[in-house]
Design an enzyme around this catalytic site. Structure first.
Site, mmCIF file in Angstrom:
data_model
loop_
_atom_site.group_PDB
_atom_site.id
_atom_site.type_symbol
_atom_site.label_atom_id
_atom_site.label_comp_id
_atom_site.label_asym_id
_atom_site.label_seq_id
_atom_site.Cartn_x
_atom_site.Cartn_y
_atom_site.Cartn_z
ATOM 1 N N CYS A 139 0.834 -1.207 0.000
ATOM 2 C CA CYS A 139 0.000 0.000 0.000
ATOM 3 C C CYS A 139 0.865 1.252 0.000
ATOM 4 O O CYS A 139 0.480 2.291 -0.547
ATOM 5 C CB CYS A 139 -0.945 0.002 1.189
ATOM 6 N N HIS A 296 -1.837 1.860 7.705
ATOM 7 C CA HIS A 296 -2.073 1.854 6.259
ATOM 8 C C HIS A 296 -1.560 3.166 5.679
ATOM 9 O O HIS A 296 -1.660 4.221 6.316
ATOM 10 C CB HIS A 296 -3.574 1.692 6.009
ATOM 11 N N ASN A 320 -7.028 6.986 -0.005
ATOM 12 C CA ASN A 320 -6.763 5.600 0.354
ATOM 13 C C ASN A 320 -6.438 4.829 -0.929
ATOM 14 O O ASN A 320 -7.262 4.765 -1.842
ATOM 15 C CB ASN A 320 -8.004 4.998 1.020
#
Length: 739
Positions: A139, A296, A320
């Site tokens: 990520c 994250h 995101n």
């Protein structure tokens, strides 16, 4: 530092360096030799001296030229198959994605044309919402790519234009990625890991678009495998896509001028990321009550002031990389706050789609995220449309066990052996940038990065704990250059600054505000004896000068000692004549016997006797007529030299062990009249020290003799002291094989 394993596998899922420029490597090209070790290092240094590695002259990774490989494939009517990153299990990973892992079962490699009709490299431009994460825990990389898409001119430096699945299609694509101080051109074939005709890793929201999947593959190739990309920091990706330098800010304790720094970052086209740090694996990817994902990587893609209830409200746009799961608090897509904002501002800023991108207030940003990372762009990264206030210099170096891996200041006996760098800051910052009023300061951002750790993960390599210390240069040491400072300097003077912490991250950086002057930077690992390669970068707001503090390779040219037979005692003469026999000269075997008989009385050295190689070096050093033998007078001069070197060895053997510590080797050699820089010292220690970093007397003599011989050869062939000689292959082989 952020590490995230990425989205979990669904329950039903079962799957888951540069050298010469001569010829391309690949399925459509002839095989070539590759450089390794020292040869590769020397060749890379030569290429950099020619400007190779600049963005407009990127180095071909693995000696693979995109243009030549594509042309060869088109000429032969073949699709490119990359031998350096094959469509095989080894390219997927080594543990969780290893060949025997259930995570890779049923994965097949397919080209986009096998997955979908009419694939596109880029479809209708590029935006942060184009890309989605697959099953790989990268990520951080997607957050970096997402930030990059907000600056098209930067993006198209990484993703070169003119690539497609139609015109000149040959199954080959290329990308330019910054790696440890230089830009490299990475080619990949377009065979991608799939399952059930769907991409396993990074993919576009549009099924027919493939630029992001191919960029991820290029990054995986640089790192050794896809699995090597699992876990990382957004800033790592941003630095590798821009060549910039990162700064981190803890948002629980933000600097008072953080909003000003954010505005400057936007003005300077800096790229940004943020995250909610975790303290245990159980927190990874858990949700807050406002739908933020812990552990994250998010990208920060915008900053905007809006009129709200009679005052200005600062909003931050965050994305995101999953392409879903968005903040549901104030200023989210469906929040009531938007109803009190002018309609034209709503149309400009608000997009009510589940694309992973959202707005939030600056205060909510501080209250919910814990880490902000800003990647400052360097002047060479930016075109005239962007501003950069940084002047940059960088150095590559190595910590090598036994010679230059001295550890931190907790180890004063070896700390001084670390590489040393000097920076001169003659000019203070502009007054308007100086918050300290009349105090003149120089803003200096120091960044220390360790190299190549991802590629070595398969062999179990771990990030070293690294940091740096900075010393102000006292007057008596100013303007010096060709010297490596010794232990006494660092025990006498106090440091003037340091990295905030020593940490096991790829890079540590600190922004320092220093008075004008000269400073010495010492980068190091926390513990001594740890091998690693590093890149040290220094960024200043005003012009600065810097250089490495290191010795110049040098040997004293002493007058040859003269002796006569009258100087020799009868025992010496008698022993020589016994060994030499009627020939009155001794060769290498006679010299070995003679020296070992004479050395018996030296009990203070740990020695197994003089070896044949050492004796050959002695003859090379003393033989003036090329006969390969020594006469009586030549041997007497040699013996006097050996006794002198024995005295130096004994003087430096402080614990009377009969051996030397490898870190003391530099001091011993200097006492004998030779100075060597770090690179040469690293080679000597690697060759002559044992596993415990001990150099016995035999190894010391062999090392010193070889040095003396090589200096003599070189200086004889370079009478004008140019620092360069020219040899044919035959001459090179003669000298190296004999010497």
């Amino acid at each position: 530092m952020l590490y995230s394993p990425g989205p979990s596998l669904p329950e039903s899922a079962e799957s888951l360096d540069g050298s010469q420029e001569d010829k391309p490597r690949g399925s459509c090209a002839e095989p070539t030799f590759t450089d390794t070790g020292m040869v590769a290092h020397i060749n890379n240094s030569r290429l950099k001296a020619k400007g190779v590695g600049q963005h407009d002259n990127a180095q071909n990774f693995g000696n693979q030229s995109f243009e030549e490989l594509r042309a060869a494939c088109l000429r032969k009517g073949e699709l490119f198959e990359d031998p350096l990153f094959p469509a095989e299990p080894s390219s997927l990973g080594f543990k969780d994605l290893g060949p025997n892992s259930k995570n890779v079962q049923n994965i097949s490699w397919q080209r986009p044309k096998d997955i979908i009709n009419n694939p596109l490299f880029i479809m209708d431009g590029i935006s942060p919402t184009d890309i989605c994460q697959g099953i790989l825990g990268d990520c951080w990389l997607l957050a970096a790519i997402g930030s990059l898409t907000t600056c098209p001119k930067l993006l198209y430096r990484v993703v070169p234009r003119g690539q497609s699945f139609k015109k000149n299609y040959a199954g080959i694509f290329h990308f330019q990625i910054w790696q440890f101080g230089q830009w490299v051109n990475v080619v990949v074939d377009d065979r991608l890991p799939t399952k059930n005709d769907k991409l396993v890793f990074v993919h576009s929201t549009e099924r027919s678009e493939f630029w992001s999947a191919l960029l991820e593959k290029a990054y995986a190739k640089l790192s050794g495998s896809y699995e090597a990309l699992s876990g990382g920091s957004t800033m790592e990706g941003l630095e590798d896509f821009t060549g910039g330098v990162a700064q981190s800010f803890q948002l629980q304790r933000p600097p008072q001028n953080l909003l000003r720094l954010l505005r400057k970052a936007v003005e300077r086209s800096s790229l940004m990321g943020c995250s909610i740090e975790v303290t245990s694996d159980s927190e990874l990817e858990s949700m807050t009550d406002k739908m933020l994902v812990r552990g994250h990587a998010y990208s920060v893609t915008g900053l905007q002031d809006v009129h709200y209830r009679g005052k200005m409200e600062t909003l931050i746009r965050v994305r995101n990389p999953w392409g879903r799961i968005e903040w549901n608090g104030a200023w989210s897509d469906s929040a009531r706050e938007w109803e009190e904002v002018a309609s034209d501002i709503q149309m400009q800023l608000l997009h009510k789609t589940e694309d992973g991108e959202f707005w939030m207030s600056y205060q909510d940003f501080l209250n919910n995220f814990t880490l902000l990372e800003i990647c400052n762009l360097t002047p060479d990264t930016l075109s005239g449309d962007y501003k950069s206030y940084w002047h940059t210099t960088f150095y590559e170096g190595s910590w090598r066990r036994g010679s230059s891996a001295g550890g931190c200041r907790n180890h004063p006996g070896t700390f001084w052996t670390n590489p040393q760098f000097k920076i001169s800051l003659p000019e203070g910052d502009d007054p308007e940038d100086d918050a300290e009023g009349n105090v003149v300061v120089c803003t200096c951002l120091v960044a220390l990065m360790q190299k190549n750790w991802r590629h070595a993960r398969q062999q179990g390599a771990q990030l070293q704990t690294i940091g740096f210390v900075l010393y102000a240069v006292p007057k008596e040491f100013q303007n010096i250059q060709d010297v490596h400072l010794k232990k006494e300097f660092f025990t006498k003077y106090q440091d003037h600054g340091f990295s905030e912490i020593f940490t096991n991250s790829r890079e540590v950086s600190s922004q320092l505000r220093l008075p004008p002057g000269e400073y010495i930077i010492i980068p190091s690992t926390f513990e001594p004896h740890r091998d690693a390669d590093f890149l040290l970068r220094v960024f200043t707001e005003k012009h600065s000068e810097s250089w490495e503090l290191d010795e110049v390779n040098y040997a004293e040219q002493l007058q040859e000692e003269k002796v006569s037979e009258d100087d020799m005692d009868q025992d010496f003469l008698h022993l020589f004549k016994i060994v030499a026999g009627e020939g009155k000269e001794i060769g290498v075997y006679e010299l070995q016997r003679l020296l070992n008989r004479m050395a018996i009385k030296f009990k203070s050295f740990k020695t197994k006797g003089f070896g044949l190689d050492a004796c050959r070096c002695m003859i090379n050093l003393m033989d003036k007529d090329g006969s390969g033998k020594l006469g009586l007078l030549e041997f007497k001069i040699l013996w006097k030299k050996l006794k002198k070197w024995m005295d130096i060895f004994r003087e430096c053997d402080q614990d009377h062990s009969g051996t030397l510590n490898s870190y003391e080797m530099r001091l011993v050699i200097e006492k004998a009249g030779i100075k060597l820089n770090n690179k040469v010292m690293q080679v000597l220690v690697a060759r002559y020290a044992d596993d415990d970093l001990i150099i016995d007397f035999d190894s010391f003599i062999s090392c010193f003799l070889r040095l003396k011989t090589m200096f003599t050869f070189f200086l004889t062939m370079d009478p004008k002291n140019t620092g360069h000689i020219c040899l044919s292959l035959e001459q090179w082989l003669q000298m190296t094989m004999w010497g």
